[in-house]
Design a protein around this motif. Structure first.
Motif, PDB file in Angstrom:
ATOM      1  N   ARG A  17      26.502   6.518   6.821  1.00 10.80           N
ATOM      2  CA  ARG A  17      25.507   6.333   5.767  1.00 10.80           C
ATOM      3  C   ARG A  17      24.118   6.405   6.388  1.00 10.80           C
ATOM      4  O   ARG A  17      23.783   5.640   7.296  1.00 10.80           O
ATOM      5  N   LEU A  18      23.301   7.338   5.878  1.00 12.38           N
ATOM      6  CA  LEU A  18      21.918   7.507   6.309  1.00 12.38           C
ATOM      7  C   LEU A  18      21.031   7.231   5.102  1.00 12.38           C
ATOM      8  O   LEU A  18      20.815   8.110   4.265  1.00 12.38           O
ATOM      9  N   GLY A  19      20.559   6.015   4.990  1.00 15.55           N
ATOM     10  CA  GLY A  19      19.771   5.636   3.817  1.00 15.55           C
ATOM     11  C   GLY A  19      20.620   5.739   2.573  1.00 15.55           C
ATOM     12  O   GLY A  19      21.653   5.095   2.461  1.00 15.55           O
ATOM     13  N   ASP A  20      20.218   6.612   1.638  1.00 13.67           N
ATOM     14  CA  ASP A  20      20.975   6.765   0.398  1.00 13.67           C
ATOM     15  C   ASP A  20      21.807   8.049   0.375  1.00 13.67           C
ATOM     16  O   ASP A  20      22.126   8.574  -0.685  1.00 13.67           O
ATOM     17  N   ILE A  21      22.157   8.534   1.568  1.00 13.45           N
ATOM     18  CA  ILE A  21      22.991   9.732   1.688  1.00 13.45           C
ATOM     19  C   ILE A  21      24.170   9.436   2.611  1.00 13.45           C
ATOM     20  O   ILE A  21      24.012   8.793   3.651  1.00 13.45           O
ATOM     21  N   LEU A  22      25.352   9.909   2.222  1.00 14.22           N
ATOM     22  CA  LEU A  22      26.537   9.800   3.062  1.00 14.22           C
ATOM     23  C   LEU A  22      26.725  11.116   3.810  1.00 14.22           C
ATOM     24  O   LEU A  22      26.589  12.190   3.215  1.00 14.22           O
ATOM     25  N   LEU A  23      27.035  11.030   5.092  1.00  7.86           N
ATOM     26  CA  LEU A  23      27.271  12.219   5.917  1.00  7.86           C
ATOM     27  C   LEU A  23      28.707  12.188   6.415  1.00  7.86           C
ATOM     28  O   LEU A  23      29.134  11.220   7.047  1.00  7.86           O
ATOM     29  N   ALA A  47      30.564   4.711  -5.407  1.00  8.30           N
ATOM     30  CA  ALA A  47      30.508   3.734  -6.494  1.00  8.30           C
ATOM     31  C   ALA A  47      29.998   2.387  -6.014  1.00  8.30           C
ATOM     32  O   ALA A  47      29.228   1.720  -6.704  1.00  8.30           O
ATOM     33  N   GLY A  48      30.401   1.981  -4.826  1.00  8.36           N
ATOM     34  CA  GLY A  48      30.027   0.666  -4.319  1.00  8.36           C
ATOM     35  C   GLY A  48      28.634   0.589  -3.725  1.00  8.36           C
ATOM     36  O   GLY A  48      28.035  -0.476  -3.673  1.00  8.36           O
ATOM     37  N   SER A  49      28.089   1.721  -3.281  1.00 10.80           N
ATOM     38  CA  SER A  49      26.806   1.670  -2.588  1.00 10.80           C
ATOM     39  C   SER A  49      25.672   2.370  -3.328  1.00 10.80           C
ATOM     40  O   SER A  49      24.526   2.297  -2.911  1.00 10.80           O
ATOM     41  N   ARG A  50      26.012   3.080  -4.396  1.00 10.89           N
ATOM     42  CA  ARG A  50      25.010   3.774  -5.215  1.00 10.89           C
ATOM     43  C   ARG A  50      24.163   4.755  -4.414  1.00 10.89           C
ATOM     44  O   ARG A  50      22.948   4.830  -4.591  1.00 10.89           O
ATOM     45  N   VAL A  51      24.800   5.511  -3.528  1.00  8.14           N
ATOM     46  CA  VAL A  51      24.089   6.549  -2.797  1.00  8.14           C
ATOM     47  C   VAL A  51      23.775   7.693  -3.751  1.00  8.14           C
ATOM     48  O   VAL A  51      24.418   7.842  -4.786  1.00  8.14           O
ATOM     49  N   LYS A  52      22.786   8.504  -3.395  1.00  6.86           N
ATOM     50  CA  LYS A  52      22.406   9.595  -4.287  1.00  6.86           C
ATOM     51  C   LYS A  52      22.951  10.948  -3.849  1.00  6.86           C
ATOM     52  O   LYS A  52      22.858  11.914  -4.590  1.00  6.86           O
ATOM     53  N   LEU A  82      29.574  10.030 -10.583  1.00  7.72           N
ATOM     54  CA  LEU A  82      29.051   8.759 -10.072  1.00  7.72           C
ATOM     55  C   LEU A  82      27.561   8.859  -9.728  1.00  7.72           C
ATOM     56  O   LEU A  82      27.037   8.053  -8.971  1.00  7.72           O
ATOM     57  N   ALA A  83      26.887   9.882 -10.274  1.00  4.11           N
ATOM     58  CA  ALA A  83      25.442  10.084 -10.139  1.00  4.11           C
ATOM     59  C   ALA A  83      25.002  10.416  -8.714  1.00  4.11           C
ATOM     60  O   ALA A  83      23.928  10.012  -8.281  1.00  4.11           O
TER      61      ALA A  83
END
Length: 139
Positions: A17-23, A47-52, A82-83
């Protein structure tokens, strides 16, 4: 930048997790069970972390079969619900040719040449277009 590492577990693909992005970086062959587990893990994490956004780096993947192509498309569709947006980075030319030959269009899945370009793409805002659809805004 906030960084969190997932603990590697046998059969699991690590998610960074890099800020609001998953890699997610795929290396070598991804077996069916690991691909399905990745799909489930990403949905739960989004869903649990609300990443964008989600970046899936496939530069280490030599071959994408129809199953993996479908899993990538399903990950993108679930993330969208999930947005979050999904970008696949580092696709090799041979992989792109194979996907076209298999007839996989991967709807909803954006691509970028590099992980850095994928991160930049996700940083761009999405704004409604006049026709009611969505498009990327200029930074």
């Amino acid at each position: 930048m906030n960084e969190e590492f997932s603990r590697p577990v046998a059969g699991h693909v690590p998610v960074l997790r890099l800020g609001d992005i998953l890699l997610v970086t795929l290396q070598g062959d991804l077996y069916d069970s690991a691909a399905q587990q990745l799909q489930q893990d990403l949905s739960e994490t989004i869903a649990g972390s609300r990443v964008k956004g989600v970046v899936i780096d496939i530069s280490g993947v030599e071959v994408v079969d129809s199953f993996l192509g479908r899993v990538l498309a399903e990950i993108a569709a679930q993330a969208e619900l999930l947005a979050a947006r999904t970008v696949v980075a580092g696709m090799r030319p041979a992989v792109a040719i194979t996907l076209v030959e298999l007839g996989l269009t991967l709807p909803g899945l954006r691509t970028a040449l590099t992980t850095e370009a994928a991160m930049e793409l996700l940083a761009q805002p999405i704004v409604p277009s006049r026709s009611g659809g969505l498009h990327r805004g200029s930074p």
